[in-house]
Design a protein around this motif. Structure first.
Motif, PDB file in Angstrom:
ATOM      1  N   LYS A  13       0.832  -1.202   0.000  1.00 43.54           N
ATOM      2  CA  LYS A  13       0.000   0.000   0.000  1.00 43.54           C
ATOM      3  C   LYS A  13       0.870   1.258   0.000  1.00 43.54           C
ATOM      4  N   GLY A  14       0.224   2.372  -0.361  1.00 45.94           N
ATOM      5  CA  GLY A  14       0.903   3.666  -0.307  1.00 45.94           C
ATOM      6  C   GLY A  14       1.939   3.872  -1.389  1.00 45.94           C
ATOM      7  N   CYS A  15       1.758   3.224  -2.530  1.00 46.16           N
ATOM      8  CA  CYS A  15       2.728   3.393  -3.613  1.00 46.16           C
ATOM      9  C   CYS A  15       2.474   4.720  -4.344  1.00 46.16           C
ATOM     10  N   LYS A  16       3.534   5.301  -4.855  1.00 47.77           N
ATOM     11  CA  LYS A  16       3.440   6.532  -5.628  1.00 47.77           C
ATOM     12  C   LYS A  16       3.897   6.261  -7.057  1.00 47.77           C
ATOM     13  N   ILE A  17       2.986   6.471  -7.989  1.00 50.22           N
ATOM     14  CA  ILE A  17       3.324   6.259  -9.398  1.00 50.22           C
ATOM     15  C   ILE A  17       4.341   7.300  -9.846  1.00 50.22           C
TER      16      ILE A  17
ATOM     17  N   MET B 114       9.047  -2.490  -4.942  1.00 56.47           N
ATOM     18  CA  MET B 114       7.980  -1.498  -4.833  1.00 56.47           C
ATOM     19  C   MET B 114       8.146  -0.647  -3.579  1.00 56.47           C
ATOM     20  N   LYS B 115       8.637  -1.261  -2.544  1.00 52.64           N
ATOM     21  CA  LYS B 115       8.896  -0.511  -1.316  1.00 52.64           C
ATOM     22  C   LYS B 115      10.034   0.492  -1.523  1.00 52.64           C
ATOM     23  N   GLU B 116      11.063   0.051  -2.265  1.00 55.50           N
ATOM     24  CA  GLU B 116      12.241   0.901  -2.489  1.00 55.50           C
ATOM     25  C   GLU B 116      11.984   1.994  -3.520  1.00 55.50           C
ATOM     26  N   LEU B 117      11.317   1.658  -4.626  1.00 51.01           N
ATOM     27  CA  LEU B 117      11.206   2.578  -5.749  1.00 51.01           C
ATOM     28  C   LEU B 117       9.873   3.320  -5.803  1.00 51.01           C
ATOM     29  N   ALA B 118       8.870   2.840  -5.056  1.00 49.33           N
ATOM     30  CA  ALA B 118       7.562   3.505  -5.087  1.00 49.33           C
ATOM     31  C   ALA B 118       7.111   3.955  -3.708  1.00 49.33           C
ATOM     32  N   GLY B 119       7.948   3.738  -2.690  1.00 52.37           N
ATOM     33  CA  GLY B 119       7.613   4.204  -1.347  1.00 52.37           C
ATOM     34  C   GLY B 119       6.481   3.451  -0.691  1.00 52.37           C
TER      35      GLY B 119
ATOM     36  N   THR C  32      -3.295   4.662  -9.083  1.00 49.04           N
ATOM     37  CA  THR C  32      -3.125   3.505  -8.205  1.00 49.04           C
ATOM     38  C   THR C  32      -2.202   3.842  -7.029  1.00 49.04           C
ATOM     39  N   THR C  33      -2.626   3.417  -5.866  1.00 48.65           N
ATOM     40  CA  THR C  33      -1.768   3.566  -4.670  1.00 48.65           C
ATOM     41  C   THR C  33      -1.559   2.224  -3.976  1.00 48.65           C
ATOM     42  N   ASP C  34      -2.581   1.383  -3.965  1.00 47.01           N
ATOM     43  CA  ASP C  34      -2.492   0.086  -3.292  1.00 47.01           C
ATOM     44  C   ASP C  34      -2.512  -1.028  -4.338  1.00 47.01           C
ATOM     45  N   VAL C  35      -1.638  -2.024  -4.153  1.00 49.56           N
ATOM     46  CA  VAL C  35      -1.413  -3.033  -5.185  1.00 49.56           C
ATOM     47  C   VAL C  35      -1.492  -4.428  -4.593  1.00 49.56           C
ATOM     48  N   PHE C  36      -2.108  -5.350  -5.352  1.00 46.00           N
ATOM     49  CA  PHE C  36      -2.023  -6.774  -5.039  1.00 46.00           C
ATOM     50  C   PHE C  36      -1.150  -7.424  -6.114  1.00 46.00           C
ATOM     51  N   ILE C  37      -0.057  -8.060  -5.677  1.00 49.29           N
ATOM     52  CA  ILE C  37       0.867  -8.689  -6.616  1.00 49.29           C
ATOM     53  C   ILE C  37       0.565 -10.180  -6.675  1.00 49.29           C
TER      54      ILE C  37
END
Length: 821
Positions: free
Chosen positions: A237-241, A395-400, A343-348
């Motif tokens: 969650k909380g990803c920034k495009i 995703m944690k490293e590159l999209a926060g 998109t901010t929250d992702v299911f992989i």
């Protein structure tokens, strides 16, 4: 499969150049089909260096230009005219020297730096802005470098620009394990270790993986475990495009993928890194907060990413929310569930789908994606969780983002390793070289294959399930030889062989003889696919569509049946050439034709009796047979051009075309055609291709085509013996006759009468003229025949000649009613 050399070096510590690496890959079975240098910045900034502005004065004939002297580390400073407002003395700049080629904004248009005069002042270079070098888009002024920048440093070195190399590998269908950079690196490590180098595969670390919270737990249900043996997932969650970092974009471009945004690029990056396809869902679009893996009802509409609405089959495996389908499993995503700019929250998703199920679905919908390519061939069924951790950490490293759930991993029945025994002595015998046991063990273990037990030179091995091509001892022996190197197996000083009996006639030898014969006469051999369109046979009576051998799982609608005749393949070749203004053709092709006759099936014969195939030779002519020259007129190809080739070919096989039965034939492939028989069996058909067939291929020129049953031709020559005899010492005598005969009388009948009448002296009969016109009685035609007479024991006398010709005239008159003109 495109491999980035720079990307590959992240997983194996190579001391090889890109060219050497490409050669090694080919040697170990990963054939390199393409190799090219990829410049990160177009032109590589060659000729651009760090410079220092020593002086900066106003141009006497301009209110905005400056005359500068710039130290670029050479013997003398360069005089350069510059129009940038921020140009000043003491500034460190990027200077493009004379001869440098720039590509502004990274485009295709080049700009070459030349010695020039600007308003009367000589300029020996250019001080550059970001956009002019292609490293940015700023054009407000020239680049201002830090004061500690070293004068004369090449721009490529200053910006740490590294060129890459694209290595295109042609993968065979059974080597999906090499459809990733890790897979290729694994083979390279095995090869280098077999050469005695202490090297290891460097897998990306996921040890620091940690769950940040449990804010977005999601339920997963797998209803069809046969089509989906393993399904894993996690939420972030909380990803920034945002755009991906430059290094990732460069890697993906070399691999053939256009970067989109950080989230999508991460899934593609992991795909080409590990070979595990991932799919990222926008969590806000998963209705009911639940994933269901199941098949939908037949005919369910579903819109894929390309905007196309497709009707689902009841056998298509779908990834669904609690309410609707979201993705065709392993093939293609849906339009309304993927990553978007909001998109901010992702299911992989990371899964292992049944290869057969994925292939059938992909073919059913005419789709071919990077994911389906891998799933169809069988990916690693044990890497799903590792791939999830890798993607979530990126995703944690590159999209926060924050990892916001436990890993869901549903795998009812884990896939086991392939286990079998491997004999070291037998491997050496099949390889043909006494390779040391230690080297063989090193290669095996380097390929991620475990040796579980060893006894008396026999190894019990466990092969990971992602190596779908290694399931028995012979496969592993081939792998050992592949890594050891085929080129390292010496050619023996002697070869043991046994004599083999070749059944007469030798078809291969006669095929080659025929090819040489036709090629020497200006014909070109073509080779085409045995698969063809069923639509070609629709409406034909001579080759009915129901008698075609159908393909159960065709690659496409254009390749859904086996051919019944070589005609359509030949017409495709004629069409291809005619469309490219190469319409003067003489073609031939050998190939099998296939037939389905269900009426042949009996209880004794079995189902295979319905299927037959026979080997055929096709010959075709079209366009101009004889090109125009200064002393000859252009002559168009005709039926007789084709017939002459057929007659000469049959004569080469010892058959006289005049001695064979010949009838006209009514065949919807031809307009006018004849059929020649041997032993009352059809040997060949030849004629002019019908207008209907020509129109089907959009051909306006006449095509003349013959198809020979080559198997029957071989049988006819089985008893043919070549004999030699001494040339006659006595001269031949030629006599001509002009006969008036009924139109129903064929030349072949007159020829048969002639040889039946005179067996000893008559050597040959030829027809050199035919006339039909209003000057002849109705229902009549005129044949002009030439007779060659020869006596091998003495010189022919006029009396003997006249007696022979009189006997021939009498026979013609009696049996056909012919009269002498």
């Amino acid at each position: 499969m495109n491999i980035s050399f720079n990307w590959l070096k992240n997983y194996v510590n190579l001391d090889l150049t890109a060219e050497q690496t490409a050669k090694v890959l080919t040697d170990i079975g990963l054939e390199v089909e393409g190799f090219e240098k990829v410049e990160t910045i177009r032109g590589g900034l060659n000729g651009v260096v760090v410079g220092e502005v020593l002086t900066c004065e106003d141009h006497p004939d301009s209110d905005h230009l400056h005359i500068t002297t710039v130290n670029v580390g050479g013997e003398q400073p360069l005089q350069i005219v510059c129009g940038a407002s921020n140009c000043r003395q003491g500034l460190k700049v990027m200077c493009a020297t004379v001869g440098a080629v720039l590509y502004p904004n990274g485009g295709d248009e080049e700009f070459k730096i030349k010695r020039s005069k600007i308003r009367g002042i000589e300029s020996l270079g250019m001080l550059c802005a970001e956009d002019e070098l292609g490293i940015g888009h700023d054009h407000a002024g020239i680049i201002e470098l830090p004061a500690d920048a070293i004068v004369g440093t090449p721009a490529k070195e200053y910006y740490n620009i590294q060129d890459d190399y694209l290595i295109a590998i042609g993968l065979t269908p059974n080597r999906v394990d090499a459809a990733s950079h890790i897979g290729v690196a694994r083979d390279l490590v095995a090869y280098l270790r077999s050469q005695g180098k202490d090297i290891a595969l460097q897998m990306p670390s996921v040890e620091s993986f940690a769950i940040d919270n449990h804010d977005l737990e999601i339920g997963v249900t797998v209803e069809n475990t046969a089509a989906c043996p393993r399904y894993s997932g996690i939420t972030v969650k909380g990803c920034k495009i945002a755009p991906s970092p430059e290094w990732m974009q460069n890697y993906l471009r070399v691999a053939g993928i256009n970067p989109k945004n950080n989230l999508v690029d991460i899934t593609n990056f992991v795909l080409f890194e590990l070979g595990q396809p991932l799919h990222a869902f926008d969590l806000s679009k998963i209705d009911g907060g639940r994933i269901v893996v199941k098949c939908c009802e037949e005919g369910t509409p579903f819109v894929t990413l390309d905007g196309t609405e497709r009707k689902l089959s009841a056998e298509d495996l779908m990834i669904c929310s609690a309410e609707k389908p979201m993705c065709i499993a392993g093939v293609f995503g849906g339009l309304d569930s993927g990553i978007s700019d909001t998109t901010t929250d992702v299911f992989i998703e990371s899964a292992y789908f049944n290869p057969v199920s994925v292939r059938k679905t992909a073919k059913r919908h005419g789709l071919n994606t990077d994911s389906s390519f891998r799933f169809e061939r069988g990916i690693d069924p044990n890497i799903q969780v590792y791939a999830l951790k890798r993607a979530a950490m990126l995703m944690k490293e590159l999209a926060g983002g924050e990892i916001s759930s436990d890993i869901v991993d549903i795998c009812p029945v884990p896939v086991e390793d392939f286990r079998f025994e491997f004999s070291l002595p037998r491997a050496k015998r099949l390889i043909g070289k006494d390779i040391s046991d230690e080297t063989i063990r090193e290669i095996i273990t380097s390929l991620d294959i475990k040796i579980e037990h060893e006894c008396d030179g026999v190894l019990s091995v466990a092969v990971p399930p992602y190596r779908v091509d290694v399931q028995r001892e012979a496969d592993l022996i081939e792998d050992v030889l592949r890594i050891y190197g085929y080129n390292n197996i010496e050619i023996p000083e002697h070869v043991n062989s046994t004599l083999s009996y070749i059944q007469k006639p030798d078809r291969t030898r006669l095929v080659n003889m025929t090819s040489d014969f036709l090629t020497a006469r200006g014909y070109t051999e073509i080779m085409s696919n045995s698969l063809t369109k069923a639509s070609y046979y629709e409406g034909l009576e001579s080759y009915k569509a129901e008698n075609c051998v159908k393909i159960l799982n065709p690659l496409s609608a254009d390749l859904n049946v086996m051919r019944r005749t070589l005609l359509f393949n030949t017409m495709e070749a004629v069409q291809l050439n005619a469309n490219r203004r190469n319409g003067d053709l003489k073609l031939y092709e050998f190939g099998n034709c296939y037939h389905f006759h269900p009426e042949n099936v009996t209880e004794e014969s079995g189902h295979l009796a319905a299927y037959t195939e026979n080997y055929r030779l096709a010959i075709a002519v079209t366009g101009t047979a004889t090109p125009q020259s200064w002393n000859t007129k252009s002559e168009s190809a005709s039926f007789y051009t084709l017939r002459a080739a057929i007659e000469l070919l049959l004569r080469r096989f010892g058959l006289d075309i005049y001695a064979l039965k010949c009838d006209s034939v009514d065949c919807d492939l031809f307009g006018d055609a004849v059929q020649i028989y041997i032993n009352n069996k059809p040997l060949l058909q030849m004629g002019q291709v019908s207008n209907r067939i020509c129109k089907l291929f959009d051909l306006k020129q006449d095509v003349f085509f013959a198809e020979i049953d080559f198997d029957l031709l071989l049988k006819a020559t089985r008893k043919h013996k070549i004999t030699a005899q001494e040339l006659s010492k006595y001269p031949e005598v030629k006599r001509d006759l002009a006969l008036l005969v009924d139109k129903s009388v064929a030349f072949s009948r007159l020829r048969d009468i002639a040889f039946a009448t005179e067996r000893k002296l008559l050597k040959s009969v030829t027809l050199f003229d035919v006339y039909e016109g209003d000057k002849l009685p109705e229902g009549k035609k005129s044949y002009a025949l030439s007779f060659i007479l020869e006596d091998k024991t003495q010189t022919l006398t006029d009396k003997a000649i006249e007696r022979t010709m009189a006997a021939l005239q009498a026979a013609f008159e009696k049996q056909t009613g012919a009269t002498i003109r």
